[in-house]
Design a protein around this motif. Structure first.
Motif, PDB file in Angstrom:
ATOM      1  N   TRP A  27       0.696  -1.305   0.029  1.00  0.00           N
ATOM      2  CA  TRP A  27       0.046   0.071   0.033  1.00  0.00           C
ATOM      3  C   TRP A  27       0.706   1.166  -0.110  1.00  0.00           C
ATOM      4  O   TRP A  27       0.571   2.320  -0.595  1.00  0.00           O
ATOM      5  CB  TRP A  27      -0.902   0.068   1.297  1.00  0.00           C
ATOM      6  CG  TRP A  27      -2.271  -0.873   1.161  1.00  0.00           C
ATOM      7  CD1 TRP A  27      -2.654  -1.545   2.384  1.00  0.00           C
ATOM      8  CD2 TRP A  27      -3.020  -1.201   0.151  1.00  0.00           C
ATOM      9  NE1 TRP A  27      -3.623  -2.360   1.964  1.00  0.00           N
ATOM     10  CE2 TRP A  27      -3.786  -2.149   0.506  1.00  0.00           C
ATOM     11  CE3 TRP A  27      -2.988  -1.057  -1.052  1.00  0.00           C
ATOM     12  CZ2 TRP A  27      -5.083  -2.734  -0.133  1.00  0.00           C
ATOM     13  CZ3 TRP A  27      -3.994  -1.319  -1.827  1.00  0.00           C
ATOM     14  CH2 TRP A  27      -4.899  -2.192  -1.518  1.00  0.00           C
ATOM     15  N   GLU A  86       1.098   4.351  -2.763  1.00  0.00           N
ATOM     16  CA  GLU A  86       0.957   5.859  -2.212  1.00  0.00           C
ATOM     17  C   GLU A  86       2.214   6.615  -2.986  1.00  0.00           C
ATOM     18  O   GLU A  86       1.926   7.580  -3.460  1.00  0.00           O
ATOM     19  CB  GLU A  86       0.834   5.666  -0.908  1.00  0.00           C
ATOM     20  CG  GLU A  86       0.910   7.181  -0.336  1.00  0.00           C
ATOM     21  CD  GLU A  86       0.866   7.480   1.199  1.00  0.00           C
ATOM     22  OE1 GLU A  86       1.384   8.267   1.716  1.00  0.00           O
ATOM     23  OE2 GLU A  86       0.682   6.184   1.751  1.00  0.00           O
ATOM     24  N   THR A  87       3.408   5.853  -2.688  1.00  0.00           N
ATOM     25  CA  THR A  87       4.532   6.660  -3.147  1.00  0.00           C
ATOM     26  C   THR A  87       4.611   6.830  -4.625  1.00  0.00           C
ATOM     27  O   THR A  87       5.062   8.074  -4.959  1.00  0.00           O
ATOM     28  CB  THR A  87       5.825   5.918  -2.816  1.00  0.00           C
ATOM     29  OG1 THR A  87       5.609   5.609  -1.338  1.00  0.00           O
ATOM     30  CG2 THR A  87       6.974   6.603  -3.020  1.00  0.00           C
ATOM     31  N   ARG A 114      -5.454   9.643  -6.180  1.00  0.00           N
ATOM     32  CA  ARG A 114      -4.982   8.193  -5.886  1.00  0.00           C
ATOM     33  C   ARG A 114      -3.999   8.105  -4.553  1.00  0.00           C
ATOM     34  O   ARG A 114      -3.959   7.353  -3.950  1.00  0.00           O
ATOM     35  CB  ARG A 114      -4.118   8.121  -6.986  1.00  0.00           C
ATOM     36  CG  ARG A 114      -4.890   7.710  -8.512  1.00  0.00           C
ATOM     37  CD  ARG A 114      -5.791   6.386  -8.164  1.00  0.00           C
ATOM     38  NE  ARG A 114      -6.112   6.023  -9.592  1.00  0.00           N
ATOM     39  CZ  ARG A 114      -7.333   6.709 -10.222  1.00  0.00           C
ATOM     40  NH1 ARG A 114      -8.123   7.464  -9.378  1.00  0.00           N
ATOM     41  NH2 ARG A 114      -7.673   6.136 -11.456  1.00  0.00           N
ATOM     42  N   THR A 115      -3.165   9.477  -4.584  1.00  0.00           N
ATOM     43  CA  THR A 115      -2.364   9.471  -3.363  1.00  0.00           C
ATOM     44  C   THR A 115      -3.057   9.427  -2.163  1.00  0.00           C
ATOM     45  O   THR A 115      -2.776   8.731  -1.048  1.00  0.00           O
ATOM     46  CB  THR A 115      -1.399  10.686  -3.416  1.00  0.00           C
ATOM     47  OG1 THR A 115      -0.700  10.823  -4.546  1.00  0.00           O
ATOM     48  CG2 THR A 115      -0.469  11.022  -2.286  1.00  0.00           C
ATOM     49  N   TYR A 126      -4.647   5.755  -1.230  1.00  0.00           N
ATOM     50  CA  TYR A 126      -3.840   4.774  -0.663  1.00  0.00           C
ATOM     51  C   TYR A 126      -3.148   5.056   0.699  1.00  0.00           C
ATOM     52  O   TYR A 126      -2.944   4.230   1.415  1.00  0.00           O
ATOM     53  CB  TYR A 126      -2.550   4.405  -1.531  1.00  0.00           C
ATOM     54  CG  TYR A 126      -3.033   3.455  -2.805  1.00  0.00           C
ATOM     55  CD1 TYR A 126      -3.476   2.303  -2.747  1.00  0.00           C
ATOM     56  CD2 TYR A 126      -3.211   4.246  -3.969  1.00  0.00           C
ATOM     57  CE1 TYR A 126      -3.891   1.647  -3.633  1.00  0.00           C
ATOM     58  CE2 TYR A 126      -3.865   3.558  -5.426  1.00  0.00           C
ATOM     59  CZ  TYR A 126      -4.296   2.190  -5.017  1.00  0.00           C
ATOM     60  OH  TYR A 126      -4.663   1.340  -6.149  1.00  0.00           O
ATOM     61  N   SER A 127      -3.253   6.204   0.868  1.00  0.00           N
ATOM     62  CA  SER A 127      -2.964   6.873   2.355  1.00  0.00           C
ATOM     63  C   SER A 127      -4.020   6.370   3.369  1.00  0.00           C
ATOM     64  O   SER A 127      -3.946   5.803   4.394  1.00  0.00           O
ATOM     65  CB  SER A 127      -2.722   8.153   2.353  1.00  0.00           C
ATOM     66  OG  SER A 127      -2.327   8.679   3.744  1.00  0.00           O
ATOM     67  N   GLN A 170      -3.939   2.658   3.948  1.00  0.00           N
ATOM     68  CA  GLN A 170      -2.977   2.382   5.083  1.00  0.00           C
ATOM     69  C   GLN A 170      -3.768   2.420   6.244  1.00  0.00           C
ATOM     70  O   GLN A 170      -3.489   1.551   7.575  1.00  0.00           O
ATOM     71  CB  GLN A 170      -1.772   2.940   4.974  1.00  0.00           C
ATOM     72  CG  GLN A 170      -0.751   2.799   3.857  1.00  0.00           C
ATOM     73  CD  GLN A 170       0.348   3.525   4.133  1.00  0.00           C
ATOM     74  OE1 GLN A 170       1.396   2.982   4.630  1.00  0.00           O
ATOM     75  NE2 GLN A 170       0.630   4.360   3.131  1.00  0.00           N
ATOM     76  N   ILE A 225      -1.371  12.347   5.890  1.00  0.00           N
ATOM     77  CA  ILE A 225      -2.614  12.407   5.095  1.00  0.00           C
ATOM     78  C   ILE A 225      -3.356  13.937   5.338  1.00  0.00           C
ATOM     79  O   ILE A 225      -3.613  14.506   4.185  1.00  0.00           O
ATOM     80  CB  ILE A 225      -3.636  11.325   5.614  1.00  0.00           C
ATOM     81  CG1 ILE A 225      -4.728  11.128   4.407  1.00  0.00           C
ATOM     82  CG2 ILE A 225      -4.068  11.671   6.961  1.00  0.00           C
ATOM     83  CD1 ILE A 225      -5.548  10.152   4.705  1.00  0.00           C
ATOM     84  N   TYR A 256      -1.145  15.677   2.614  1.00  0.00           N
ATOM     85  CA  TYR A 256      -1.618  15.689   1.357  1.00  0.00           C
ATOM     86  C   TYR A 256      -2.939  16.539   1.095  1.00  0.00           C
ATOM     87  O   TYR A 256      -2.943  17.198  -0.031  1.00  0.00           O
ATOM     88  CB  TYR A 256      -2.118  14.283   1.063  1.00  0.00           C
ATOM     89  CG  TYR A 256      -0.973  13.205   1.005  1.00  0.00           C
ATOM     90  CD1 TYR A 256       0.138  13.648   0.372  1.00  0.00           C
ATOM     91  CD2 TYR A 256      -0.802  12.087   1.438  1.00  0.00           C
ATOM     92  CE1 TYR A 256       1.460  12.794   0.169  1.00  0.00           C
ATOM     93  CE2 TYR A 256       0.139  11.098   1.037  1.00  0.00           C
ATOM     94  CZ  TYR A 256       1.193  11.405   0.711  1.00  0.00           C
ATOM     95  OH  TYR A 256       2.100  10.569   0.597  1.00  0.00           O
TER      96      TYR A 256
END
Length: 540
Positions: A107, A111-112, A138-139, A142-143, A146, A165, A168
């Motif tokens: 995951w 994210e990365t 998308r970033t 996936y954060s 997690q 998060i 972001y």
């Protein structure tokens, strides 16, 4: 200002690694050869490939096209690994922890990849800028994954994960893209969402206290939040139910949403819970009118009754959230002993004051009957009384109410705990029984909430009449909870799972006398017990 947010939120670009593909076509060919039927191998290979992609100098647009192709396979493999961890007691074994870590790393890799693409778009790299809302969505997606993955093992997000998060979201807000729509084929119902909706998904998931839900219920909640999060928003002053405080976040102090109690600050944003309340109330009414959950966007995972119960829980957690508890908590620093396992609890209660049940020739145990038939007598070993080691662990009381106790202790592997597991607590001469209502872990601490069961526990033994006819007259060790007329709670038995059948006749030994009872109704169940109402059924 934006430059500072980019530096704080997004990973650095560049690297020297060489992935096993150099463009979209070679990545597609590589993916076709991935042995999806061999889940551990495929999971390890795709994790390494994406990690190498994140450390390469491949163009951002090319990386985006590759990772978009990989998404479906990644989620298929992740689901296969996670299925091996469903309903495992904590702490995880070494093998289980390795599986969980592998899922978490993948995951993070996903994210990365998108965060690097976001960084490249901020630098106006050719061809990638137009995908800025998608990269932000998308970033954050996936954060959020997690955070939800942590909840599967009842662990709380760390401060660093909350800061990430939030960073972001702040960057998306500064770029004015937080409300721009992005297509996402993994959003099951609408296929479209926004960066803010994904951020709200993570916030509302945390505010729902997922540590009280089973894995199946957490998955249901995640799926519903794909839609519910789009019905809410973040603003300096949000609409709430009349006379109800707002849920809010502080961008300067990233954490799970809190309940409004004091004055407002410029760095705070409130969550619109009024729209959420309308959506939830409408669906509760439809369920009570007989609508099936799947017809009103509630999926097929849960029964109508269970779906309604969860919606009521969410309504209280998000929309009502009263400022005062009906039963006030009392702080405490006392310690007590706790034990699990129905048979273990029986021995604990029976210690020094419980005579074993009589064994007549008619009701000899199945093992003894077999030995008599084969050898003409029972062995000396089987006739010897077993030595029972009672297993307990010391916990500290954090706070308590009339109906429950919150316990805490350092994380260790001495005693594995599971949601809805039976647990007995002893403080001096007082013994109480309850079930684990919720549990949560940090990096060094474990907390559990115990919902107390009514009645004082006593050791007992039972023997099924239907089994005795086949020569299986073994007694089973159980626990009895005495009646509490003040709470209108009858006497109940705590039986092993699968024992209840309405009208079933049992021989009941209370340590002094053998009686016959009849099972009436199932009042509740956990992972390792059934709580059953019983009545006398005449003499033997």
């Amino acid at each position: 200002m934006i430059e500072v947010l980019i530096q704080r939120a997004l990973p650095d670009l560049g690297g020297s690694a060489i992935p096993p593909f150099h463009d979209v076509r070679s990545a597609r060919d590589w993916l076709k050869l991935l042995p999806m039927i061999n889940v551990p191998v495929a999971h390890d290979e795709i994790s390494q490939a994406i990690a190498q992609l994140n450390q390469s100098r491949l163009a951002a647009l090319e990386s985006l096209k590759i990772i978009e192709q990989f998404r479906e396979s990644v989620h298929t493999l992740q689901d296969a690994i996670i299925s091996k961890l469903i309903n495992k007691p904590l702490p995880l074994s070494t093998e289980e922890q390795a599986l969980w870590d592998a899922v978490d790393r993948l995951w993070l890799c996903m994210e990365t990849t998108y965060a690097r693409g976001w960084h490249a778009a901020c630098n106006n790299e050719i061809g990638i800028t137009e995908f800025l809302p998608l990269l932000a969505e998308r970033t954050l997606y996936y954060s959020c994954k997690q955070h939800c993955h942590l909840a599967h093992i009842y662990r709380k997000p760390s401060e660093a994960q909350w800061r990430q998060i939030f960073a972001y979201y702040e960057l998306a807000k500064a770029q004015h893209i937080e409300k721009l729509k992005a297509r996402d084929s993994l959003i099951q119902i609408s296929g479209v969402t926004t960066p803010e909706s994904i951020f709200l998904h993570a916030l509302l998931f945390s505010a729902a206290n997922p540590h009280q839900y089973t894995f199946k219920q957490q998955i249901w909640l995640n799926n519903r939040l794909e839609i519910l999060a789009t019905r809410s928003s973040l603003s300096p002053i949000a609409q709430t139910l009349p006379n109800r405080p707002a849920l809010y976040i502080d961008l300067q102090a990233p954490s799970s949403p809190m309940r409004r109690q004091g004055e407002r600050y410029d760095s705070e944003l409130e969550i619109d819970t009024y729209s959420l309340a309308q959506v939830i109330i409408k669906r509760i009414k439809l369920l009570r009118m007989g609508e099936m959950p799947d017809k009103i966007g509630l999926g097929t995972e849960l029964s109508p009754q269970t779906a309604e119960e969860l919606l009521r829980d969410l309504y209280r957690a998000w929309c009502e959230h009263p400022t005062e508890r009906a039963l006030p908590r009392r702080e405490s620093q006392r310690y007590l002993e706790a034990g699990t396992g129905l048979s273990n609890l029986h021995f604990w209660l029976a210690k020094n004051n419980f005579a074993p049940p009589p064994q007549t020739e008619q009701y000899m145990s199945s093992t003894e009957l077999m030995q008599i038939r084969m050898f003409g007598q029972t062995s000396a070993r089987s006739s010897a009384m077993p030595v029972n080691v009672i297993e307990t662990q010391q916990w500290q009381i954090n706070n308590e109410t009339a109906q429950g106790i919150c316990l805490q202790r350092a994380r260790d592997g001495q005693q594995r705990i599971q949601l809805h597991q039976l647990m007995m607590l002893a403080d001096g001469k007082t013994q109480l029984l309850g079930q684990v209502r919720w549990l949560a872990e940090t990096h060094d601490q474990r907390e559990i909430g115990i919902e107390l069961l009514p009645g004082m526990p006593e050791a007992a033994c039972i023997r099924a009449q239907d089994a005795a006819r086949f020569g299986q007259g073994d007694f089973t060790k159980v626990v009895m909870l005495g009646a509490l007329p003040a709470l209108k709670s009858p006497a109940t038995l705590l039986l092993p799972p699968g024992w209840f059948r309405q009208g079933r006749l049992l021989d009941y030994w209370d340590g002094h006398q053998l009686n016959r009872i009849r099972l009436v109704s199932l009042l509740g169940r956990g992972v390792d017990y059934e709580r059953v109402h019983f009545v006398p059924s005449g003499g033997l």
